[in-house]
Design a protein around this motif. Sequence first.
Motif, PDB file in Angstrom:
ATOM      1  N   GLU A   1      31.267 -34.150  49.073  1.00 52.10           N
ATOM      2  CA  GLU A   1      31.454 -34.067  50.064  1.00 52.10           C
ATOM      3  C   GLU A   1      30.730 -35.476  51.208  1.00 52.10           C
ATOM      4  OE1 GLU A   1      33.980 -33.681  51.827  1.00 52.10           O
ATOM      5  OE2 GLU A   1      34.942 -32.828  50.125  1.00 52.10           O
ATOM      6  N   LEU A   2      29.339 -35.241  50.816  1.00 48.55           N
ATOM      7  CA  LEU A   2      28.451 -35.939  51.561  1.00 48.55           C
ATOM      8  C   LEU A   2      28.342 -37.229  50.662  1.00 48.55           C
ATOM      9  CD1 LEU A   2      25.239 -33.443  51.398  1.00 48.55           C
ATOM     10  CD2 LEU A   2      26.412 -34.040  53.785  1.00 48.55           C
ATOM     11  N   ASP A   3      28.930 -37.827  50.042  1.00 48.17           N
ATOM     12  CA  ASP A   3      29.020 -39.010  49.271  1.00 48.17           C
ATOM     13  C   ASP A   3      28.266 -39.355  48.470  1.00 48.17           C
ATOM     14  OD1 ASP A   3      32.105 -39.663  50.487  1.00 48.17           O
ATOM     15  OD2 ASP A   3      30.728 -40.659  52.184  1.00 48.17           O
ATOM     16  N   GLY A   4      27.397 -38.562  47.581  1.00 53.42           N
ATOM     17  CA  GLY A   4      26.488 -38.400  46.779  1.00 53.42           C
ATOM     18  C   GLY A   4      25.219 -38.151  47.537  1.00 53.42           C
ATOM     19  N   LEU A   5      24.202 -37.990  46.688  1.00 51.13           N
ATOM     20  CA  LEU A   5      22.641 -37.322  47.299  1.00 51.13           C
ATOM     21  C   LEU A   5      21.803 -38.178  45.720  1.00 51.13           C
ATOM     22  CD1 LEU A   5      23.045 -33.710  47.717  1.00 51.13           C
ATOM     23  CD2 LEU A   5      22.017 -35.682  49.472  1.00 51.13           C
ATOM     24  N   PRO A   6      21.058 -38.714  46.361  1.00 54.20           N
ATOM     25  CA  PRO A   6      20.132 -39.151  45.846  1.00 54.20           C
ATOM     26  C   PRO A   6      19.367 -38.367  44.385  1.00 54.20           C
ATOM     27  CG  PRO A   6      19.083 -39.794  47.592  1.00 54.20           C
ATOM     28  CD  PRO A   6      20.216 -38.502  47.645  1.00 54.20           C
ATOM     29  N   PRO A   7      19.688 -38.813  42.910  1.00 52.58           N
ATOM     30  CA  PRO A   7      18.969 -37.474  42.021  1.00 52.58           C
ATOM     31  C   PRO A   7      18.131 -36.669  42.472  1.00 52.58           C
ATOM     32  CG  PRO A   7      19.169 -39.764  41.242  1.00 52.58           C
ATOM     33  CD  PRO A   7      19.265 -40.259  42.932  1.00 52.58           C
ATOM     34  N   ILE A   8      17.125 -37.177  42.767  1.00 53.27           N
ATOM     35  CA  ILE A   8      15.567 -36.529  43.298  1.00 53.27           C
ATOM     36  C   ILE A   8      16.281 -35.846  44.434  1.00 53.27           C
ATOM     37  CG2 ILE A   8      14.808 -37.688  45.584  1.00 53.27           C
ATOM     38  CD1 ILE A   8      12.197 -37.135  44.068  1.00 53.27           C
ATOM     39  N   LYS A   9      17.401 -35.780  45.017  1.00 51.19           N
ATOM     40  CA  LYS A   9      17.488 -34.306  46.069  1.00 51.19           C
ATOM     41  C   LYS A   9      18.883 -33.640  45.673  1.00 51.19           C
ATOM     42  CE  LYS A   9      14.973 -35.616  49.899  1.00 51.19           C
ATOM     43  NZ  LYS A   9      13.730 -34.626  49.510  1.00 51.19           N
TER      44      LYS A   9
ATOM     45  N   ILE B   1      36.768 -16.700  55.973  1.00 52.36           N
ATOM     46  CA  ILE B   1      35.643 -16.992  56.378  1.00 52.36           C
ATOM     47  C   ILE B   1      35.719 -17.221  58.247  1.00 52.36           C
ATOM     48  CG2 ILE B   1      33.471 -18.635  56.203  1.00 52.36           C
ATOM     49  CD1 ILE B   1      33.434 -17.921  53.159  1.00 52.36           C
ATOM     50  N   GLU B   2      35.451 -17.154  58.968  1.00 51.31           N
ATOM     51  CA  GLU B   2      35.998 -17.912  60.257  1.00 51.31           C
ATOM     52  C   GLU B   2      34.758 -17.975  60.564  1.00 51.31           C
ATOM     53  OE1 GLU B   2      35.729 -14.043  63.782  1.00 51.31           O
ATOM     54  OE2 GLU B   2      37.065 -14.068  62.404  1.00 51.31           O
ATOM     55  N   ASP B   3      33.777 -17.320  60.837  1.00 48.48           N
ATOM     56  CA  ASP B   3      32.312 -18.221  61.410  1.00 48.48           C
ATOM     57  C   ASP B   3      30.948 -17.921  60.438  1.00 48.48           C
ATOM     58  OD1 ASP B   3      31.143 -19.588  62.908  1.00 48.48           O
ATOM     59  OD2 ASP B   3      30.788 -17.968  64.051  1.00 48.48           O
ATOM     60  N   ILE B   4      30.785 -19.322  60.369  1.00 49.07           N
ATOM     61  CA  ILE B   4      29.855 -19.791  59.395  1.00 49.07           C
ATOM     62  C   ILE B   4      28.116 -20.557  60.080  1.00 49.07           C
ATOM     63  CG2 ILE B   4      30.679 -21.483  57.936  1.00 49.07           C
ATOM     64  CD1 ILE B   4      30.229 -20.813  55.546  1.00 49.07           C
ATOM     65  N   SER B   5      26.650 -20.117  59.773  1.00 47.71           N
ATOM     66  CA  SER B   5      25.812 -20.557  60.356  1.00 47.71           C
ATOM     67  C   SER B   5      24.453 -20.558  59.259  1.00 47.71           C
ATOM     68  CB  SER B   5      25.563 -19.937  61.236  1.00 47.71           C
ATOM     69  OG  SER B   5      25.306 -18.679  61.080  1.00 47.71           O
ATOM     70  N   PHE B   6      24.097 -21.644  59.504  1.00 48.55           N
ATOM     71  CA  PHE B   6      22.910 -21.458  58.039  1.00 48.55           C
ATOM     72  C   PHE B   6      21.495 -21.627  59.599  1.00 48.55           C
ATOM     73  CE2 PHE B   6      23.723 -26.395  59.374  1.00 48.55           C
ATOM     74  CZ  PHE B   6      23.050 -26.987  59.408  1.00 48.55           C
ATOM     75  N   GLN B   7      19.908 -21.585  58.421  1.00 50.37           N
ATOM     76  CA  GLN B   7      19.117 -21.891  58.663  1.00 50.37           C
ATOM     77  C   GLN B   7      18.109 -22.116  57.588  1.00 50.37           C
ATOM     78  OE1 GLN B   7      16.774 -18.095  60.018  1.00 50.37           O
ATOM     79  NE2 GLN B   7      15.253 -19.146  61.451  1.00 50.37           N
ATOM     80  N   THR B   8      17.746 -23.402  57.816  1.00 56.51           N
ATOM     81  CA  THR B   8      17.294 -23.849  57.490  1.00 56.51           C
ATOM     82  C   THR B   8      16.178 -24.639  57.066  1.00 56.51           C
ATOM     83  OG1 THR B   8      19.244 -24.722  55.791  1.00 56.51           O
ATOM     84  CG2 THR B   8      17.353 -26.309  55.497  1.00 56.51           C
ATOM     85  N   PHE B   9      15.101 -24.677  56.866  1.00 49.21           N
ATOM     86  CA  PHE B   9      13.154 -24.984  56.876  1.00 49.21           C
ATOM     87  C   PHE B   9      13.340 -26.063  55.764  1.00 49.21           C
ATOM     88  CE2 PHE B   9      13.168 -20.907  59.219  1.00 49.21           C
ATOM     89  CZ  PHE B   9      13.328 -21.348  60.861  1.00 49.21           C
ATOM     90  N   GLY B  10      13.732 -27.560  55.507  1.00 43.06           N
ATOM     91  CA  GLY B  10      13.327 -28.632  55.002  1.00 43.06           C
ATOM     92  C   GLY B  10      13.733 -29.706  54.930  1.00 43.06           C
ATOM     93  N   CYS B  11      13.691 -30.848  54.180  1.00 43.75           N
ATOM     94  CA  CYS B  11      14.032 -31.727  54.766  1.00 43.75           C
ATOM     95  C   CYS B  11      15.323 -32.206  54.704  1.00 43.75           C
ATOM     96  CB  CYS B  11      14.127 -32.673  52.959  1.00 43.75           C
ATOM     97  SG  CYS B  11      14.775 -32.316  51.873  1.00 43.75           S
TER      98      CYS B  11
ATOM     99  N   ALA C   1      17.677 -33.536  52.972  1.00 46.83           N
ATOM    100  CA  ALA C   1      18.938 -33.116  53.044  1.00 46.83           C
ATOM    101  C   ALA C   1      19.250 -31.540  52.652  1.00 46.83           C
ATOM    102  CB  ALA C   1      18.469 -33.844  51.083  1.00 46.83           C
ATOM    103  N   ALA C   2      18.060 -31.136  52.386  1.00 50.54           N
ATOM    104  CA  ALA C   2      18.220 -29.910  52.390  1.00 50.54           C
ATOM    105  C   ALA C   2      19.295 -29.578  53.306  1.00 50.54           C
ATOM    106  CB  ALA C   2      17.267 -29.012  52.450  1.00 50.54           C
ATOM    107  N   ILE C   3      19.233 -30.331  55.135  1.00 49.81           N
ATOM    108  CA  ILE C   3      19.781 -30.303  56.188  1.00 49.81           C
ATOM    109  C   ILE C   3      20.759 -30.072  56.316  1.00 49.81           C
ATOM    110  CG2 ILE C   3      20.314 -30.052  59.124  1.00 49.81           C
ATOM    111  CD1 ILE C   3      17.010 -29.677  58.661  1.00 49.81           C
ATOM    112  N   ALA C   4      21.490 -31.260  55.034  1.00 49.85           N
ATOM    113  CA  ALA C   4      22.986 -32.362  55.777  1.00 49.85           C
ATOM    114  C   ALA C   4      23.543 -31.139  54.637  1.00 49.85           C
ATOM    115  CB  ALA C   4      22.500 -33.195  55.097  1.00 49.85           C
TER     116      ALA C   4
ATOM    117  N   THR D   1      28.852 -25.308  55.359  1.00 53.91           N
ATOM    118  CA  THR D   1      29.733 -24.901  55.870  1.00 53.91           C
ATOM    119  C   THR D   1      31.032 -25.511  56.523  1.00 53.91           C
ATOM    120  OG1 THR D   1      28.317 -26.164  58.489  1.00 53.91           O
ATOM    121  CG2 THR D   1      27.759 -24.005  57.615  1.00 53.91           C
ATOM    122  N   GLU D   2      30.980 -26.572  56.551  1.00 50.59           N
ATOM    123  CA  GLU D   2      32.595 -27.843  57.200  1.00 50.59           C
ATOM    124  C   GLU D   2      33.092 -26.909  55.915  1.00 50.59           C
ATOM    125  OE1 GLU D   2      32.846 -29.409  59.676  1.00 50.59           O
ATOM    126  OE2 GLU D   2      30.771 -28.836  60.728  1.00 50.59           O
ATOM    127  N   ILE D   3      32.881 -27.005  55.181  1.00 49.90           N
ATOM    128  CA  ILE D   3      33.793 -26.855  53.645  1.00 49.90           C
ATOM    129  C   ILE D   3      34.506 -25.331  53.472  1.00 49.90           C
ATOM    130  CG2 ILE D   3      33.726 -27.074  51.153  1.00 49.90           C
ATOM    131  CD1 ILE D   3      31.960 -29.057  50.870  1.00 49.90           C
TER     132      ILE D   3
END
Length: 87
Positions: free
Chosen positions: A56-64, A13-23, A25-28, A34-36
């Motif tokens: 890698e994000l050092d955790g997320l809240p359980p609800i996310k 994988i030499e390039d990766i991108s995303f399109q996200t509509f959300g909160c 946490a979804a964007i993060a 992509t970084e991983i």
Amino acid sequence: MTIYIKVNDDDVIEDISFQTFGCGAAIATSSMITEIAVGKTIDEALQISRNDVAEELDGLPPIKMHCSNLAADGLQAAIENYKENNQ
């Protein structure tokens, strides 16, 4: 969430991108996947788990935590789509 990958002739994988509509946490998680994944082979990228993203994000809240699921699942879907169209 949509993940786009560009794979070179060595199946890396030499390039990766995303399109996200959300909160935030979804964007993060989209950004983190992509970084991983960049620089990994498609087989290595398939091994990236939902927990890997959250860690890698050092955790997320359980609800996310579902956001990390979306990112990992989105990457797997992009890889499966690539495989279907390039074999």
